[in-house]
Design a protein around this motif. Structure first.
Motif, mmCIF file in Angstrom:
data_model
loop_
_atom_site.group_PDB
_atom_site.id
_atom_site.type_symbol
_atom_site.label_atom_id
_atom_site.label_comp_id
_atom_site.label_asym_id
_atom_site.label_seq_id
_atom_site.Cartn_x
_atom_site.Cartn_y
_atom_site.Cartn_z
ATOM 1 N N ALA A 58 0.826 -1.206 0.000
ATOM 2 C CA ALA A 58 0.000 0.000 0.000
ATOM 3 C C ALA A 58 0.861 1.258 0.000
ATOM 4 O O ALA A 58 0.541 2.256 -0.665
ATOM 5 C CB ALA A 58 -0.937 -0.002 1.204
ATOM 6 N N LYS B 238 -6.524 -4.472 -2.354
ATOM 7 C CA LYS B 238 -5.133 -4.224 -2.757
ATOM 8 C C LYS B 238 -5.022 -4.162 -4.268
ATOM 9 O O LYS B 238 -4.364 -3.267 -4.825
ATOM 10 C CB LYS B 238 -4.239 -5.327 -2.202
ATOM 11 N N ALA C 282 -6.744 -0.853 0.867
ATOM 12 C CA ALA C 282 -5.613 -1.174 -0.010
ATOM 13 C C ALA C 282 -4.595 -2.065 0.690
ATOM 14 O O ALA C 282 -3.813 -2.750 0.028
ATOM 15 C CB ALA C 282 -4.934 0.111 -0.484
#
Length: 327
Positions: free
Chosen positions: A68, A147, A86
């Motif tokens: 991230a 993600k 994320a």
């Protein structure tokens, strides 16, 4: 006809690792889970170690904060719940899937652009509800879809090729490699493929604990600190409403926590103390008891620790034993 190919080298069997957890049924110890663990003091020095925490491991989803941070460094403007997602291994709850769709749509993307393997929600309750509603496995319900949505979005921002966003040679994955090494303070020793298809970088447990320490102590405004702050502010987006990472970050002020597949766990506290461990056989059922014991070694004795450590064994529908820490 004989082959000229050289025979495969025999695998090297490492020395036996110490027992981190034991399986107790009806008062009888019927099994053991071995592994390695490291605890760092507030100054970053190794305070306690078991097994071989200097050996490289695949941190699996415990690498997600670094991934991230790489997305932020590459120019994607994320914050709040979006940034937490994320870095998530989400449970597949409705609010997770809704935000993944939103993150994709904001950059002209759809769930069809995801290269995650189709899967059921990670949370068993959500998976049962999902199947009962007549749904089939989808890419978006795979726990890494947040993600991947962020990775696709940063490709759109930079004009990078989206079809190859999981290639280790892709500019984004090269940046992830760099961020992992910087945060861990050591070189990546191997690159593999994670369950979601993304490149996976091997570091030691010491390096993993050091990386999590970095994410809580980094200067405000840096990519690392922004990720750490978002995860701690929105833990339900990092995991889910029924997950230990969420409980720990919600109930222990300043804690940053992220589990990974194959029974990996990393935690850092606001003052720089940190831990990382891996259960060698990958048994996630041992995660809770080992994590609870490791937290107590860090001086954390909040009620949530007992909740995380409770791992009953059932017999005939009733509780007849437990998995318990053995160190």
């Amino acid at each position: 006809m004989t082959s000229s190919a050289a025979p495969a080298a025999p695998s090297v069997i490492p020395p036996a690792l110490p027992v981190l957890a034991e399986v107790v049924r009806s008062g009888f110890v019927e099994g053991h889970h071995r592994g390695s663990l490291v605890v760092l003091a507030a100054d970053g020095s190794v305070e306690r170690s078991l097994g071989d925490p200097a050996a490289p491991v695949f941190p699996r989803s415990s690498n997600k904060p670094m991934q991230a941070a790489a997305v932020l460094r590459a120019g994607l403007d994320l914050s709040g719940e979006r940034l937490a997602l994320a870095a998530a291994s989400h449970s597949g709850e409705g609010f997770h899937l809704e935000l993944v769709r939103t993150m994709l749509a904001e950059h002209g993307l759809t769930p069809a652009d995801l290269q995650t393997p189709p899967d059921l929600p990670l949370d068993p309750v959500e998976a049962e509800t999902y199947l009962a509603a007549g749904h089939a496995r989808e890419r978006i319900t795979m726990n890494c879809s947040g993600k991947h949505a962020a990775m696709l979005a940063v490709c759109a921002v930079n004009g990078w090729d989206r079809a190859s966003y999981l290639d280790p040679a892709h500019p984004l994955q090269q940046l992830v490699h760099q961020v992992v090494e910087e945060a861990a303070g050591e070189p990546v020793t191997a690159v593999g493929t994670d369950g979601c298809g993304a490149p996976l970088m091997a570091i030691s447990l010491v390096g993993l604990a050091r990386a999590f320490r970095t994410f809580v102590l980094a200067e405000p405004g840096t990519a690392e600190r922004r990720v750490g702050d978002a995860m701690r502010a929105h833990p339900e987006y990092v995991a889910g409403t029924r997950r230990p990472d969420t409980w720990l970050m919600r109930e222990v002020p300043g804690a940053l926590s992220k589990m990974g597949a194959e029974a990996v766990q990393a935690v850092a506290l606001a003052d720089g103390r940190a831990l990382a461990f891996k259960v060698d056989d990958g048994a996630t059922r041992a995660l809770g008891p080992v994590l609870a014991r490791a937290l107590r070694l860090l001086g954390i004795d909040a009620p949530v620790v007992a909740r995380i450590g409770h791992a009953p064994l059932l017999g005939g529908g009733g509780e007849v034993g437990e998995i318990r820490a053995a160190f």
